[in-house]
Motif scaffolding. Structure first.
Motif, PDB file in Angstrom:
ATOM      1  N   TYR A 141       0.946  -1.208  -0.167  1.00 54.96           N
ATOM      2  CA  TYR A 141      -0.212  -0.256   0.116  1.00 54.96           C
ATOM      3  C   TYR A 141       1.009   1.197  -0.401  1.00 54.96           C
ATOM      4  O   TYR A 141       0.075   2.181  -0.579  1.00 54.96           O
ATOM      5  CB  TYR A 141      -0.981   0.345   1.473  1.00 54.96           C
ATOM      6  CG  TYR A 141      -2.077   1.224   1.760  1.00 54.96           C
ATOM      7  CD1 TYR A 141      -3.115   0.707   0.015  1.00 54.96           C
ATOM      8  CD2 TYR A 141      -1.220   2.479   1.855  1.00 54.96           C
ATOM      9  CE1 TYR A 141      -3.574   2.322  -0.352  1.00 54.96           C
ATOM     10  CE2 TYR A 141      -2.264   3.301   1.448  1.00 54.96           C
ATOM     11  CZ  TYR A 141      -3.154   3.455   0.774  1.00 54.96           C
ATOM     12  OH  TYR A 141      -4.276   4.521   0.429  1.00 54.96           O
ATOM     13  N   ALA A 163       1.970   1.856  -3.533  1.00 57.49           N
ATOM     14  CA  ALA A 163       0.413   2.125  -4.815  1.00 57.49           C
ATOM     15  C   ALA A 163       0.426   3.178  -3.901  1.00 57.49           C
ATOM     16  O   ALA A 163      -0.449   4.434  -5.078  1.00 57.49           O
ATOM     17  CB  ALA A 163       0.048   1.156  -4.157  1.00 57.49           C
ATOM     18  N   SER A 164       0.055   3.632  -2.814  1.00 56.81           N
ATOM     19  CA  SER A 164      -0.216   4.969  -2.308  1.00 56.81           C
ATOM     20  C   SER A 164       0.561   5.998  -2.373  1.00 56.81           C
ATOM     21  O   SER A 164       0.631   7.016  -2.091  1.00 56.81           O
ATOM     22  CB  SER A 164      -0.974   5.386  -1.040  1.00 56.81           C
ATOM     23  OG  SER A 164       0.148   4.838   0.190  1.00 56.81           O
ATOM     24  N   ARG A 165       2.326   6.273  -2.497  1.00 61.22           N
ATOM     25  CA  ARG A 165       3.445   6.910  -2.525  1.00 61.22           C
ATOM     26  C   ARG A 165       3.070   7.132  -1.356  1.00 61.22           C
ATOM     27  O   ARG A 165       4.239   8.660  -1.002  1.00 61.22           O
ATOM     28  CB  ARG A 165       3.154   7.737  -3.768  1.00 61.22           C
ATOM     29  CG  ARG A 165       3.540   7.210  -4.807  1.00 61.22           C
ATOM     30  CD  ARG A 165       3.640   8.531  -5.230  1.00 61.22           C
ATOM     31  NE  ARG A 165       2.133   8.901  -5.998  1.00 61.22           N
ATOM     32  CZ  ARG A 165       1.489   9.757  -5.802  1.00 61.22           C
ATOM     33  NH1 ARG A 165       2.303  10.745  -5.985  1.00 61.22           N
ATOM     34  NH2 ARG A 165       0.858  10.119  -6.347  1.00 61.22           N
ATOM     35  N   MET A 200      -5.457   5.761   5.826  1.00 62.38           N
ATOM     36  CA  MET A 200      -6.332   5.974   4.205  1.00 62.38           C
ATOM     37  C   MET A 200      -6.379   3.902   3.844  1.00 62.38           C
ATOM     38  O   MET A 200      -7.256   4.131   3.081  1.00 62.38           O
ATOM     39  CB  MET A 200      -5.454   6.614   3.410  1.00 62.38           C
ATOM     40  CG  MET A 200      -5.913   8.450   3.197  1.00 62.38           C
ATOM     41  SD  MET A 200      -7.282   8.659   4.284  1.00 62.38           S
ATOM     42  CE  MET A 200      -7.785   8.161   2.210  1.00 62.38           C
ATOM     43  N   TYR A 256      -1.914  16.101 -12.721  1.00 64.63           N
ATOM     44  CA  TYR A 256      -1.765  14.511 -12.284  1.00 64.63           C
ATOM     45  C   TYR A 256      -2.274  13.718 -12.940  1.00 64.63           C
ATOM     46  O   TYR A 256      -3.354  13.923 -13.375  1.00 64.63           O
ATOM     47  CB  TYR A 256      -1.545  14.022 -10.856  1.00 64.63           C
ATOM     48  CG  TYR A 256      -1.983  12.582 -10.763  1.00 64.63           C
ATOM     49  CD1 TYR A 256      -1.224  11.843 -10.011  1.00 64.63           C
ATOM     50  CD2 TYR A 256      -3.154  11.890 -11.049  1.00 64.63           C
ATOM     51  CE1 TYR A 256      -0.093  10.879  -9.672  1.00 64.63           C
ATOM     52  CE2 TYR A 256      -2.765  10.428 -10.601  1.00 64.63           C
ATOM     53  CZ  TYR A 256      -1.878   9.924 -10.375  1.00 64.63           C
ATOM     54  OH  TYR A 256      -1.317   8.147  -9.743  1.00 64.63           O
ATOM     55  N   PHE A 279      -7.143  10.427  -2.928  1.00 69.61           N
ATOM     56  CA  PHE A 279      -6.161  10.899  -1.608  1.00 69.61           C
ATOM     57  C   PHE A 279      -5.214  11.031  -2.113  1.00 69.61           C
ATOM     58  O   PHE A 279      -3.395  11.870  -1.514  1.00 69.61           O
ATOM     59  CB  PHE A 279      -5.916  10.457  -0.366  1.00 69.61           C
ATOM     60  CG  PHE A 279      -5.613  10.573   0.411  1.00 69.61           C
ATOM     61  CD1 PHE A 279      -6.301  12.204   1.540  1.00 69.61           C
ATOM     62  CD2 PHE A 279      -4.686  10.327   1.401  1.00 69.61           C
ATOM     63  CE1 PHE A 279      -5.875  11.982   2.297  1.00 69.61           C
ATOM     64  CE2 PHE A 279      -4.256  11.190   2.319  1.00 69.61           C
ATOM     65  CZ  PHE A 279      -4.286  11.508   3.243  1.00 69.61           C
ATOM     66  N   THR A 280      -4.172  10.257  -2.961  1.00 66.88           N
ATOM     67  CA  THR A 280      -2.658   9.823  -3.058  1.00 66.88           C
ATOM     68  C   THR A 280      -1.894  11.406  -3.802  1.00 66.88           C
ATOM     69  O   THR A 280      -1.023  11.555  -3.732  1.00 66.88           O
ATOM     70  CB  THR A 280      -2.308   8.698  -3.802  1.00 66.88           C
ATOM     71  OG1 THR A 280      -2.775   8.648  -5.205  1.00 66.88           O
ATOM     72  CG2 THR A 280      -2.845   7.536  -3.178  1.00 66.88           C
ATOM     73  N   LEU A 281      -3.360  12.145  -4.883  1.00 62.70           N
ATOM     74  CA  LEU A 281      -3.007  13.318  -5.270  1.00 62.70           C
ATOM     75  C   LEU A 281      -3.018  14.312  -3.820  1.00 62.70           C
ATOM     76  O   LEU A 281      -1.996  15.245  -3.895  1.00 62.70           O
ATOM     77  CB  LEU A 281      -3.738  13.368  -6.047  1.00 62.70           C
ATOM     78  CG  LEU A 281      -3.914  13.235  -7.863  1.00 62.70           C
ATOM     79  CD1 LEU A 281      -4.008  11.668  -7.527  1.00 62.70           C
ATOM     80  CD2 LEU A 281      -4.874  13.946  -8.649  1.00 62.70           C
ATOM     81  N   PHE A 299      -3.379  14.321  -0.395  1.00 62.12           N
ATOM     82  CA  PHE A 299      -1.742  14.586   0.204  1.00 62.12           C
ATOM     83  C   PHE A 299      -0.824  15.382  -0.413  1.00 62.12           C
ATOM     84  O   PHE A 299      -0.306  15.890   0.265  1.00 62.12           O
ATOM     85  CB  PHE A 299      -1.581  12.898   0.457  1.00 62.12           C
ATOM     86  CG  PHE A 299      -0.608  12.624   2.033  1.00 62.12           C
ATOM     87  CD1 PHE A 299      -1.056  13.073   3.481  1.00 62.12           C
ATOM     88  CD2 PHE A 299       0.396  12.336   1.762  1.00 62.12           C
ATOM     89  CE1 PHE A 299      -0.656  13.146   4.201  1.00 62.12           C
ATOM     90  CE2 PHE A 299       1.054  11.961   3.011  1.00 62.12           C
ATOM     91  CZ  PHE A 299       0.930  12.484   3.893  1.00 62.12           C
ATOM     92  N   ASP A 300      -0.113  14.387  -1.664  1.00 65.00           N
ATOM     93  CA  ASP A 300       0.974  15.322  -2.030  1.00 65.00           C
ATOM     94  C   ASP A 300       0.801  17.062  -1.757  1.00 65.00           C
ATOM     95  O   ASP A 300       1.860  17.787  -1.709  1.00 65.00           O
ATOM     96  CB  ASP A 300       1.497  15.333  -2.911  1.00 65.00           C
ATOM     97  CG  ASP A 300       2.126  14.123  -3.279  1.00 65.00           C
ATOM     98  OD1 ASP A 300       2.210  13.089  -2.939  1.00 65.00           O
ATOM     99  OD2 ASP A 300       2.124  13.373  -4.441  1.00 65.00           O
TER     100      ASP A 300
END
Lengths: 144, 150
Positions: free
Chosen positions: A31, A34-36, A61, B18, B61-63, B65-66
């Motif tokens: 995870y 994949a989520s960085r 998350m 993105y 959220f992966t975007l 959050f950055d």
């Protein structure tokens, strides 16, 4: 957006199929990639303990994503989710053993919100080791 | 040290957009163990009325959050990143994120409060597509725990 559950067929209080999701260290590493999100509290036991945690903990998350699966699997279309929110109340502690941890999710229809929009609120209960790990966990879903 | 409350209302314009890739969605869906065909099978996604495979609800959220971290790391804000905890997380979807979307995140500090020694900051991420249409609004509550001895 095509949910597979009809608004007319759903009653307040109806329970969604409950699920349990296992999580071990490998799950968290995967995870993280994949989520960085490479925060070491999610993979480095030494670091986690240094900052006062009992052990490595799951990404909040990740837990939120697991809980969502109960809603999206039920609705049949993940795109039917209109709103989704949680509070992170307790961490999911993931020990480095053969079992790891278990995230247990139950859910029920809390309210029918809008007859025209065909939206319902689903209230989720998410626990690990018998402790609630997510609070105020709610999704709004547009049904067929 | 308390956060600078004058940062309330401050908006951070998008960094580079993105591009949502099909394989990234597949990787994310596999990482959360979700085998819904809507994430990986174009025909199944289209049958549900989507133009392409869609991303799981929490993917965006992966975007954001950055972008929230860009805010958090603003040196003028004076936030101790090491004491940062994720408090609440909410998403309001206008439509699901789809493969091929070119998404831009605008972050806004909605509030900064002190509660029982902790600093609580609400950051909103507005995610727009290449046409400028809102796709999802992401609300993230960050808590900076009180330092020991404070």
């Amino acid at each position: 957006m095509t949910a597979k559950v009809a608004y007319a067929d759903v009653e307040v209080g109806a329970e969604l199929p409950a699920r349990s999701f296992p999580v071990d260290r490998a799950t968290l590493v995967r995870y993280a990639g994949a989520s960085r999100d490479f925060n070491p509290i999610h993979w480095n036991e030494r670091f986690a303990k240094e900052v006062g945690l009992p052990d490595v903990i799951a990404h909040g998350m990740f837990t939120m994503a697991q809980a969502a699966r109960v809603v999206t699997d039920w609705a049949g279309d993940p795109g039917a989710v209109v709103d989704y929110g949680v509070r992170f109340t307790k961490p999911v502690v993931v020990p480095d053993d053969a079992e790891g941890a278990l995230i247990e999710v139950s859910a029920k229809v809390g309210a029918k919100l809008d007859d025209a929009e065909r939206t319902v609120r689903v209230d989720l209960t998410v626990t690990s080791e018998g402790r609630k790990v997510l609070g105020m966990s709610r999704a709004v879903v547009r049904l067929a | 040290m308390a956060l600078d409350q004058s940062f309330t209302g401050r908006t951070y314009p998008p960094a580079r957009p993105y591009e949502v890739g099909r394989e990234k969605i597949r990787e994310f869906a596999e990482a959360i163990g979700d085998d819904s065909p809507a994430y990986v099978d174009m025909a199944a996604a289209k049958e549900l009325g989507h133009p392409d495979v869609i991303a799981p609800p929490t993917f965006v959220f992966t975007l954001t959050f950055d972008e929230a971290m860009r805010v958090v790391r603003d040196p003028q804000l004076g936030l101790d990143y090491g004491r940062l905890v994720h408090g609440d997380q909410k998403f309001h979807y206008v439509r699901p994120v789809c493969a091929g979307d070119l998404l831009s995140v605008t972050s806004t500090i909605e509030s900064i409060k002190s509660l029982a020694g902790n600093e609580v900051m609400d950051v909103r991420g507005d995610v727009h597509d290449a046409q400028g249409e809102l796709v999802v609004t992401v609300h993230t509550k960050l808590v900076v725990r009180a330092a020991e001895g404070e």
